[in-house]
Scaffold this motif. Sequence first.
Motif, mmCIF file in Angstrom:
data_model
loop_
_atom_site.group_PDB
_atom_site.id
_atom_site.type_symbol
_atom_site.label_atom_id
_atom_site.label_comp_id
_atom_site.label_asym_id
_atom_site.label_seq_id
_atom_site.Cartn_x
_atom_site.Cartn_y
_atom_site.Cartn_z
ATOM 1 N N TYR A 170 -44.836 33.577 17.632
ATOM 2 C CA TYR A 170 -45.950 33.252 18.520
ATOM 3 C C TYR A 170 -47.282 33.359 17.763
ATOM 4 O O TYR A 170 -48.149 32.494 17.881
ATOM 5 N N LYS A 171 -47.435 34.421 16.976
ATOM 6 C CA LYS A 171 -48.702 34.598 16.246
ATOM 7 C C LYS A 171 -48.891 33.508 15.195
ATOM 8 O O LYS A 171 -50.026 33.027 14.980
ATOM 9 N N THR A 213 -42.609 37.588 18.736
ATOM 10 C CA THR A 213 -44.036 37.906 18.544
ATOM 11 C C THR A 213 -44.565 37.325 17.231
ATOM 12 O O THR A 213 -45.680 36.759 17.178
ATOM 13 N N GLU A 214 -43.785 37.435 16.167
ATOM 14 C CA GLU A 214 -44.199 36.877 14.878
ATOM 15 C C GLU A 214 -44.320 35.361 14.949
ATOM 16 O O GLU A 214 -45.317 34.775 14.463
ATOM 17 N N ASP A 245 -46.641 36.011 24.749
ATOM 18 C CA ASP A 245 -46.380 37.223 23.967
ATOM 19 C C ASP A 245 -46.605 38.471 24.808
ATOM 20 O O ASP A 245 -45.898 39.471 24.688
ATOM 21 N N GLU A 285 -50.020 30.577 17.068
ATOM 22 C CA GLU A 285 -51.394 30.751 17.559
ATOM 23 C C GLU A 285 -52.409 30.547 16.434
ATOM 24 O O GLU A 285 -53.463 29.950 16.652
ATOM 25 N N ARG A 286 -52.102 31.037 15.222
ATOM 26 C CA ARG A 286 -53.038 30.866 14.099
ATOM 27 C C ARG A 286 -53.184 29.403 13.720
ATOM 28 O O ARG A 286 -54.261 28.957 13.303
#
Length: 470
Positions: A218-219, A215-216, A236, A222-223
Amino acid sequence: MSILLLLAQMTFAQRLLVQYDFLNDDFSYYKVGKNGKTTEIDRPVVTRNHNVKVEVVNYNPFVYSAVASYSEKEFTDAPNIDFLSLISPLNLPTGGSSFLSQITGADDASTRGADVMADPNARSAYLAVERTYKTLYQAEQMMNNIDFVLGKVHKLKYNPYLPADSIKSFTQSLMNELFNQPNVETKDFLTMANDLNSTVKGNLVAFNANIDAFTEAYKNFERNARDPNFSGKGMDIMVESWGEQANTFVKNFDSDLLIEKLDALEAEYQSVMNTPYSFNTNDVAKGDEITITIDFYKNLEEADAVGNNVEDLSKVKSKEIDVTVKGDLKISSSLGVAFPYYADNQNFINRDSIITSIDGNNYTPNVSAFLNFYPYNGKNVQVGGTFGVGVPISSDSKNFNFLMGLSTIFGNDNRLIINVGPSLGQVNMLDQGYNTGDNLGDLTSVVPTRKAYVWGGFVGISFTLADIKK
């Protein structure tokens, strides 16, 4: 002769095995030697004072109970199965669980989100998530398999139609596939419980950590993504749903229930493999015949089985076996007619002063009483010995004849007996040293004779009259 036959039978006396196939409803009879060797025979016969054993094969003691009786003896009950000593799988929840679903693998995921999976951190975390999820999925499937095998083994155990070897063979195959090994031992059940418990509880911690890592990553991706619609978008959410499924699965996982199921499976497995699926009973042969009656009853369901007597059950069939007990020396009396013959039975006359012999009555019938003795074998034709006394039916001969030899007995109750052998009786013999052809010196002198016992032979027929009133 009859005594010799009896001794010979006792020397080679053998035990009897009566085998009844419960499923095929068929009897077989075997004589058992001292060395344990069995030889099939055509009818149930056992030597007196020797063991007669009845064995019921292809008989499921979990489904039926058997009671055996010997003539007037008390019942011999079949061994009862103590249902309280087993953990009944009927009382355990065996519906299985389906919290987890099978996933296709990292290759498909990389195609769906090439950009995300191109990130080393995201890809590494995703693969770790996938591995731990698959491990939990396999654990869930193994527990479902335990439920399936437990139910199948229980049904095999109580199957009234399969022969014993099939029940054992099918049960062993199910266990081999479940444990993926050829031999299953008690320790394997405990090992499986420990492995599943460790897999479920241990992998959940690692699984959640891997989800957090993905998740980390992926974020971060994404950013920094240039295209808001990048490939792999939404992975995610998918991984997060896996986490929810896994947490639900682990939350519903009951290690105590798992141990109970494995204990129940072991109990069912051991009871199937270690039960002989036969009923045995035996007795010592007495009298002339043993009547063995075996009654079969349908057991109640496990929940209702405790505290009930066999007589309370429903009888499904009854079998009766008549066993002949041979070897006893029987003595019976009979009355009949004998025909003795003596080669030297002559009369002597004075013919012109010369002693002349003329033929006597060599075939005088005798009313005879016999004692017949024979080793009992239960057959309609038996061979033994005989001793009798005969009284001639003749006005010129009133001497007793003693008859002995062999007898052949026909029938069971009112018997017909053929007697044959040597006889001992009196015949006329010249006395005072005279011989046939000697000159007496005159025409009127009486030829000097005497009575002497000599051996001859006889044939006779007689009947036993003890049961003629029937």
